[in-house]
Design an enzyme around this catalytic site. Sequence first.
Site, PDB file in Angstrom:
ATOM      1  N   ASN A  19       0.836  -1.160   0.135  1.00 39.11           N
ATOM      2  CA  ASN A  19       0.030   0.056   0.013  1.00 39.11           C
ATOM      3  C   ASN A  19       1.057   1.221   0.018  1.00 39.11           C
ATOM      4  OD1 ASN A  19       0.063   1.146   2.680  1.00 39.11           O
ATOM      5  ND2 ASN A  19      -0.480  -0.749   3.566  1.00 39.11           N
ATOM      6  N   ASN A  73      -7.890  -7.706   9.472  1.00 38.53           N
ATOM      7  CA  ASN A  73      -7.747  -8.213   8.346  1.00 38.53           C
ATOM      8  C   ASN A  73      -7.810  -9.838   8.199  1.00 38.53           C
ATOM      9  OD1 ASN A  73      -5.470  -5.775   7.629  1.00 38.53           O
ATOM     10  ND2 ASN A  73      -7.346  -5.710   7.054  1.00 38.53           N
ATOM     11  N   ARG A  92       0.624 -11.554   2.036  1.00 36.34           N
ATOM     12  CA  ARG A  92      -0.127 -11.766   3.333  1.00 36.34           C
ATOM     13  C   ARG A  92      -0.951 -13.160   3.374  1.00 36.34           C
ATOM     14  NH1 ARG A  92      -3.123  -6.742   5.952  1.00 36.34           N
ATOM     15  NH2 ARG A  92      -2.967  -8.232   7.641  1.00 36.34           N
ATOM     16  N   ARG A 146      -8.587  -4.366  -2.247  1.00 34.43           N
ATOM     17  CA  ARG A 146      -8.347  -5.705  -1.573  1.00 34.43           C
ATOM     18  C   ARG A 146      -9.457  -6.375  -1.874  1.00 34.43           C
ATOM     19  NH1 ARG A 146      -4.007  -4.986   1.919  1.00 34.43           N
ATOM     20  NH2 ARG A 146      -2.557  -3.371   1.117  1.00 34.43           N
ATOM     21  N   HIS A 175      -8.578  -0.141   2.561  1.00 35.14           N
ATOM     22  CA  HIS A 175      -9.512  -0.713   3.525  1.00 35.14           C
ATOM     23  C   HIS A 175     -10.631   0.220   3.878  1.00 35.14           C
ATOM     24  CE1 HIS A 175      -6.364  -4.315   4.525  1.00 35.14           C
ATOM     25  NE2 HIS A 175      -7.396  -4.761   3.902  1.00 35.14           N
ATOM     26  N   CYS A 271      -7.343  -1.657  12.838  1.00 36.00           N
ATOM     27  CA  CYS A 271      -6.842  -2.560  12.134  1.00 36.00           C
ATOM     28  C   CYS A 271      -5.947  -3.530  12.976  1.00 36.00           C
ATOM     29  CB  CYS A 271      -6.327  -2.562  10.779  1.00 36.00           C
ATOM     30  SG  CYS A 271      -5.176  -1.311  10.725  1.00 36.00           S
TER      31      CYS A 271
HETATM   32  N1  ARG Z   1       0.485  -3.472   5.729  1.00 37.09           N
HETATM   33  C1  ARG Z   1      -0.837  -3.946   5.862  1.00 37.09           C
HETATM   34  C2  ARG Z   1      -1.475  -4.217   4.569  1.00 37.09           C
HETATM   35  O1  ARG Z   1      -1.053  -3.173   3.689  1.00 37.09           O
HETATM   36  C3  ARG Z   1      -1.695  -2.991   6.728  1.00 37.09           C
HETATM   37  C4  ARG Z   1      -2.974  -3.318   6.922  1.00 37.09           C
HETATM   38  C5  ARG Z   1      -3.865  -2.254   7.668  1.00 37.09           C
HETATM   39  N2  ARG Z   1      -5.005  -2.897   8.130  1.00 37.09           N
HETATM   40  C6  ARG Z   1      -6.192  -2.287   7.951  1.00 37.09           C
HETATM   41  N3  ARG Z   1      -7.161  -2.855   8.114  1.00 37.09           N
HETATM   42  N4  ARG Z   1      -6.188  -0.954   7.292  1.00 37.09           N
HETATM   43  O2  ARG Z   1      -2.005  -5.058   4.251  1.00 37.09           O
END
Ligand code: ARG
Length: 281
Positions: A19, A73, A92, A146, A175, A271
């Site tokens: 991101n 997540n 991930r 996502r 998100h 998160c």
């Molecule tokens: N580095 C993680 C990603 O890009 C951060 C996730 C943060 N989560 C959220 N629900 N905003 O997936």
Amino acid sequence: MPLYLLVPPTHYEVSYAINPWMKPGTWSENPAAHRAEARAAFQALRVALREAGGEVELLDGVAGLPDMVFPANGGIVLDRKALVAAFRHPQRQGEEPAFRTAFEALRQRGLLDEVVNLPDGMFQEGSGDCIWDPTRRLAWTGYGPRSSPEAPAHVAEMFGIDHIALALATEQFYHLDTCLCVLPHGEVFFYPPAFTRAGLAAIHASVPPDLRMEADPDDAARFCVNAVALDRTVVMARATPRLKARFAERGYLVNEVSLAPFILSGGGAYCMTLRLDLTTS
Ligand code: ARG
């Protein structure tokens, strides 16, 4: 008492960028300092949740899966049923079995009844893209960067709930929890530029003007929209005095936690938690 799943940052680092906020270069300039800061920030968040009346359940992270510190997540948990996430990015995807195992363990302990999976080929990044609204008795669901466009309807059917699906218009706010926060007394705090025109119309149609709180660019960039609200306390990353005053006017106390090392990965307070005890009826 609200129950939150948290993952301590033992294996946390910023080693890739999926991101626009993620800064592996900044992290690698001084990993030891960032790691120490992350441990302190995590403890501060844990204390803030406890002080606000929350209970915390800890799950160990896994080496090589640094973003497990963002358990929001990992799945959606409603009515004692956990839907395991399916991640868009390969970086991930290794978290999926880890969260599945964790939910299974919670089921064996009697905290959950059921653990279910998504159909093949569908991405859905957990509660990051599914926010329960206790006032309206529906879920706000996000999709685009996502989660797959077909994920919101699937999630709603899976849990037997109403939902409002919102397309996310930018990569910065990838998100839904980065740009929309539902407060316990009916307010919705959101960052308008993150949404499409249709999405904004949907928000306006369901939230009367006096319950709409628009975040400004500074609030969004500080990850203050990514907040956890427990009754009258809102736990969030460092906020501006103006934002704290706006919350105070509405009867909410902002409890700020310095989350800088996690903002370096594009995440904030919400998160870093996964609510385990939400019921829809
Ligand atoms: N580095 C993680 C990603 O890009 C951060 C996730 C943060 N989560 C959220 N629900 N905003 O997936």
